[in-house]
Design a protein around this motif. Structure first.
Motif, PDB file in Angstrom:
ATOM      1  N   ARG A  13      -5.493   6.118   4.173  1.00  0.00           N
ATOM      2  CA  ARG A  13      -6.305   6.876   3.203  1.00  0.00           C
ATOM      3  C   ARG A  13      -7.409   7.693   3.869  1.00  0.00           C
ATOM      4  O   ARG A  13      -7.976   8.597   3.254  1.00  0.00           O
ATOM      5  N   HIS A  14      -7.700   7.401   5.131  1.00  0.00           N
ATOM      6  CA  HIS A  14      -8.742   8.146   5.846  1.00  0.00           C
ATOM      7  C   HIS A  14      -8.195   9.390   6.559  1.00  0.00           C
ATOM      8  O   HIS A  14      -8.974  10.179   7.084  1.00  0.00           O
ATOM      9  N   ASP A  31      -5.255  -0.375   5.994  1.00  0.00           N
ATOM     10  CA  ASP A  31      -5.792   0.632   5.084  1.00  0.00           C
ATOM     11  C   ASP A  31      -6.385   1.828   5.832  1.00  0.00           C
ATOM     12  O   ASP A  31      -7.464   2.317   5.510  1.00  0.00           O
TER      13      ASP A  31
END
Length: 495
Positions: A97-98, A94
Motif C-alpha cells: 500500500r506504500h 503490508d
C-alpha cells in the motif's frame, strides 16, 4: 512544487526497498512512500524474465533471515518463484500500500532550512521526506553496447532485461552478445530450438557444475512444520559460501589462492568432461583468476557448445549490418535476431542511480568521482544528512544480496532508534568516521583477490572506473552484522 510530505521516501521496490520498508514499520515509522519506476514490485526479479532465469546461489540462503520460505521447488530456484516470494513478503508486511508504481525519480536535494529532502519526479511534482533511502539495486541500469551499425539492423533486437515473451527462438538465426551470468542461463535454452546460434564472447567466464536438488513434498512439509530444519540448512549453505568468499576473495593473500586454484580446476574438469574439442575448451577458458569476475553455476552452458547449431565467436565484432554481424576477422554471420546479454552499467549509471545533492550543494556522483568511491558501513556519506544509500560502494557482501540487506536493516534499527531516543531530527556520518572506514576498507582489500590476484583481463563490474574493487565489502557477513549493531554512535552527528 511540493505536494506531499512523508517521514521517509524510499526509491525502489525491489528486495532492498521492501526490506527497508519493513524495518521502518518495526521502528514505528509508517508515514512513508516507495517510488518505483516499473509497474510492479520485485526489482530485478520483475524486470528479468528471460528463459532459464534462476538464482545462482542456493535458494536456502536467498531470503530475508526473518522470513524463510518453505516452498522453494529446488536448490537453485527459478526466477518466477523469487518474484512470487517478493509478492508474498510485501503482502504479509503490508508494504504494497506504500508503493507508487511507474514513477520516475529525477533527483533529490537536501533542504537545510527545512531539514527535509526534496525529491523531484519526472512529471514535475516534488515530494518531501524527512529521510531518504535509495534502494535502486546494483543491477538496475541495463548496459547497451555501442556497436557500429547496430541501429541499422533490420531484425529483432532483444535486451535480456526487456525480454519479449512472445519471441519464439524455434528456427531463428540468433546472435547472443555476451557470456556473463545471464548469458550462461539463457544460451542453453535458446540452443534447444534455434536454427543457428552464434555466441559473441569478449571475456570467458568461469563456470562450475550445478548441484540443483529438487525439494519434494516431504522436504517442503518438513520446512513448514519444523522451521528449524530449514534454518539449519540455511546455516550450512551460508557457511559454505562464507568460507568460499573468505578463502578465495577476502583472505586471498593468506591462503595464496589455493581455493581459487581448486575452483578453477573444477571448472576445467567440467569443460574437459563435456567438451571434447581441445581448441573450443581453450577459447572458453578464462585467463584471469577464479573470482575476479562473478563466476556461476551451470550444467548446460558448456554442453550447449557441443550442439551443431551453436558456434562461439571470440575474435570481436567489427560492425553490424542490416542482416548480420561482421567480425573483426572479416567473416559475416547472417542473423535475424540479436540478443543483448550485455549486463548492467553499475558505475556510470548506477552510482548513484539518481542525482543526489546534499548539504552545501555536494553532488554525490561528482564527489565520488572527484575523490574516491566511498560509503561508511556501505550506506552513509558525509554531507548527506538523513540519507541511506543501500546500493553504495563497500555495501555488497559477496554472493548473497540478502546478507547485505540483513546488516543494513540492523544498522537502520540502531541508528533510527538512537535518533528517536534523543528526540533528534537529523543524523549525518562524520568526515572522520568516513575517512577511518575508507582507510580500513582499503587496507583489507590489500589482502584480497582483487589486489593480489590476476584480475587485469577480467573486465569485472567489481572494479570501478578508477580500477578500485569498491563494490564488495571485504568482510564476513558475521563481521558486517556485528558492526551494524555495535558501531560507535559517535560516528554520526545526531542533532
Amino acid at each position: 512544487m511540493t505536494t506531499e510530505h512523508f517521514d521517509a521516501v524510499i526509491v525502489g521496490a525491489g528486495f532492498a526497498g521492501i526490506g527497508a520498508a519493513i524495518q521502518l514499520k518495526r521502528l514505528g515509522i509508517d508515514d512513508f512512500v516507495i517510488l518505483e519506476r516499473e509497474d510492479d514490485l520485485g526489482g530485478t526479479w520483475y524486470v528479468n524474465h528471460y528463459p532459464g532465469l534462476a538464482v545462482d546461489v542456493p535458494t536456502t540462503t536467498y531470503s530475508y533471515y526473518f522470513e524463510p520460505n518453505p516452498n522453494w521447488s529446488r536448490l537453485f530456484t527459478p526466477g518466477p518463484e523469487i518474484k512470487r516470494y517478493a509478492d508474498d513478503v510485501a503482502d504479509k508486511y503490508d508494504v504494497r500500500r506504500h508503493i507508487r508504481y511507474s514513477v520516475n525519480v529525477e533527483g533529490a536535494r537536501w533542504d537545510d532550512d527545512a531539514s527535509v529532502w526534496r525529491v523531484a519526479l519526472r512529471d514535475g511534482t516534488t515530494l518531501s521526506g524527512r529521510y531518504l533511502l535509495t534502494a535502486t539495486g546494483f543491477l538496475s541500469q541495463p548496459k547497451i553496447p555501442d556497436i557500429p551499425g547496430i541501429d541499422d539492423f533490420d531484425g529483432r533486437i532483444i535486451h535480456t532485461t526487456e525480454w519479449q515473451d512472445d519471441f519464439d527462438p524455434a528456427g531463428r538465426r540468433i546472435a547472443v552478445i555476451g557470456t556473463g551470468a545471464t548469458a550462461v542461463q539463457l544460451i542453453p535454452e535458446l540452443a534447444k530450438s534455434a536454427a543457428d546460434l552464434t555466441v559473441y564472447q569478449r571475456t570467458p567466464i568461469w563456470v562450475v557444475p550445478k548441484i540443483d536438488l529438487r525439494f519434494g513434498a516431504f522436504a517442503k512439509k518438513l520446512f513448514a512444520r519444523i522451521p528449524a530444519t530449514q534454518r539449519v540448512l540455511r546455516w550450512f549453505t551460508s557457511s559454505v559460501y562464507e568460507v568460499m568468499v573468505s578463502v578465495g576473495v577476502v583472505h586471498y593473500k593468506t591462503f595464496r589462492g589455493r581455493g581459487n586454484i581448486s575452483a578453477a580446476d573444477l571448472s576445467r574438469l567440467h569443460r574437459f568432461v563435456v567438451i571434447r574439442d581441445k581448441d573450443l575448451r581453450r577459447r572458453l577458458t578464462p585467463d584471469y583468476d577464479f573470482g575476479c569476475k562473478r563466476p556461476t553455476f551451470s550444467n548446460g552452458f558448456y554442453r550447449a557448445f557441443t550442439r551443431p547449431n551453436v558456434h562461439l565467436q571470440d575474435v570481436g565484432i567489427d560492425h553490424v549490418q542490416s542482416d548480420g554481424i561482421v567480425g573483426k576477422d572479416g567473416t559475416k554471420v547472417l542473423v535475424d535476431t540479436l540478443v543483448l546479454a550485455t549486463g548492467f552499467d553499475l558505475w556510470e549509471a548506477n552510482f548513484p542511480a539518481i542525482e543526489v545533492i546534499g548539504r552545501e550543494g555536494r553532488n554525490l556522483g561528482k564527489w565520488w568521482r572527484d575523490t574516491r568511491f566511498q560509503a561508511y558501513q556501505g550506506v552513509s556519506m558525509p554531507q548527506f544528512p538523513n540519507y541511506l544509500s543501500l546500493a553504495s560502494p563497500y555495501a555488497f557482501l559477496g554472493l548473497n544480496f540478502f546478507n547485505t540487506m540483513e546488516y543494513q536493516m540492523r544498522l537502520m534499527d540502531r541508528l533510527f532508534s538512537e535518533v528517536k531516543r534523543r528526540g533528534a531530527t537529523t543524523f549525518e556520518v562524520t568526515e572522520e568516521a568516513n575517512a577511518r572506514y575508507l582507510d580500513r576498507m582499503t587496507e583489507l582489500l590489500g589482502e584480497s583477490l582483487f589486489t593480489q590476484g590476476n584480475c587485469a583481463s577480467a573486465r569485472s563490474y567489481y572494479f570501478n572506473p578508477a580500477g578500485e574493487p569498491t563494490l564488495l565489502r571485504p568482510t564476513t557477513t558475521e563481521t558486517a552484522i556485528r558492526e551494524a549493531t555495535e558501531f560507535p554512535l559517535s560516528d554520526y552527528r545526531i542533532a
